[in-house]
Design a protein around this motif. Structure first.
Motif: not given
Length: 395
Positions: A345-373
């Motif tokens: 869900d988050s990968v698709v969102l970031a892709d779509r936002m960037e395709a539409d010109g939005a400035e996006v910072r991605r943070d997808f840490p390896l091995d982290a779970i849902h809502d890990y923060m």
């Protein structure tokens, strides 16, 4: 049988059975995961591996089987570095109550209401009688997770742990407004508060920051995690698409582990995170109840329309219809755990936002779970993630 589990004595017998078997399962998981290579992710500690399975196999199914209603938050208790506020709901004739939000509200019989919210201040700073914005002050508002059906903005609720960590580590944000938005429910419980109730509550809170306290919209960051990310995205979309003169969009947007494909349209793809990460995340239970609770009559009125509605199911909208739907969005921080069930869900969102010109910072840490923060037991990943987000806010 599912309906009977909401009533005694069936409820008590069911809980007794689940708790008894849970002890056996926890013991088995402890033995099984002694070797790191047996764990869902070898980088996890034994404690993390067991807790992830416990949430997915025991705790979350209990919530769905016996039903769960969040207790009303205590607003008169004495709290440290926290202050409760009541926010006036939008007027029914408000110009901000418009567009898709107004249309869906008419279908679902939803109206604006007074909103409870909690100010979380930086630890040790206490509370303030004067809540007005200081010159140039930055602020954030947060919509918590909980599948639309549980959680609270109360500072003692587990759902606010993201904000607790963020306000402690950010140098530029000294307080965060936690919106205690209305929670949804569906049969066999009494149906209440479908979309857009939570979005209307969030919109009222956003208006409060600007009109009542005097914050500059450019200094406001809207934050949402899990289902709260869906709500926050709908709020920002409403502000961007309707171009309200007195309610400009926020300066920044943070969306963490957002549940956006509520119809799980990508579950049929073997490579989607729903399949790849089914054993490495807490999620994985049925989403039917939460989806029905949030959609209300929108689901029964026309499920096809709901599946393509960018306000309630933005991740379910086909690619060809999503194109251009993120034009004008503010600077955005998209965070998700690489091991989580709805990572796609988050990968698709970031892709779509960037395709539409939005400035996006991605943070997808390896091995982290849902809502890990949001989970203090998922360390050190939680604190590292919160510090990365805090640094981005402080830029």
């Amino acid at each position: 049988m599912g309906h009977l589990l909401r009533y005694q004595p069936f409820k008590g017998l069911y809980l007794l059975y689940v708790l008894a078997t849970a002890l056996v399962r926890v013991l088995w998981w402890c033995i099984r995961y002694l070797r790191p290579h047996n764990r869902p992710r070898s980088s996890w500690s034994l404690w993390q591996a067991v807790l992830v399975d416990l949430h997915r196999e025991v705790l979350f199914p209990i919530v769905l089987d016996i039903g769960y209603r969040e207790a009303a938050p205590q607003v008169d208790q004495e709290l440290t570095d926290t202050q409760a506020v009541w926010i006036e709901g939008l007027a029914d004739n408000s110009t901000a109550f418009c567009g898709e939000i107004r249309r869906a509200a008419n279908i679902n019989g939803v109206r604006p209401e007074k909103v409870l919210a909690f100010w979380l201040f930086k630890p040790g700073t206490g509370t303030s009688v004067d809540l007005k914005a200081k010159e140039g002050e930055k602020v954030a508002m947060h919509m918590h997770g909980g599948g639309f059906i549980m959680g609270s903005g109360h500072p003692e609720n587990a759902a606010v742990q993201l904000s607790v960590g963020l306000v402690a580590h950010s140098k530029s944000v000294s307080r965060i407004l936690e919106v205690d938005y209305r929670l949804s429910a569906a049969p066999p419980d009494k149906p209440v508060n479908p979309f857009p109730a939570a979005v209307l509550d969030s919109l009222a809170a956003y208006r409060y920051l600007i009109h009542d306290l005097g914050f500059d919209p450019s200094n406001i960051t809207v934050i949402g995690d899990s289902a709260g990310g869906n709500i926050a995205l709908a709020l920002v979309r409403h502000l961007v698409e309707n171009r309200l003169p007195d309610l400009p969009p926020p300066g920044r947007f943070v969306i963490c582990s957002a549940w956006l494909d509520i119809f799980e349209t990508r579950k049929s793809d073997p490579g989607a995170s729903h399949n790849r990460n089914s054993k490495s995340d807490m999620l994985g239970v049925s989403v039917a109840y939460s989806r029905s609770a949030y959609l209300g009559a929108l689901e029964t009125d026309s499920e096809i329309e709901a599946r393509t509605n960018r306000y309630v199911a933005p991740g379910s909208v086909p690619d060809e219809l999503a194109k251009g739907s993120y034009v004008g969005f503010p600077r955005t921080y998209v965070s998700a755990g690489e091991a989580e069930y709805i990572y796609t869900d988050s990968v698709v969102l970031a892709d779509r936002m960037e395709a539409d010109g939005a400035e996006v910072r991605r943070d997808f840490p390896l091995d982290a779970i849902h809502d890990y923060m949001s989970f203090p037991w998922f360390e050190p990943e939680r604190t590292k993630g919160i510090k990365r987000l805090a640094n981005w806010l402080d830029e």
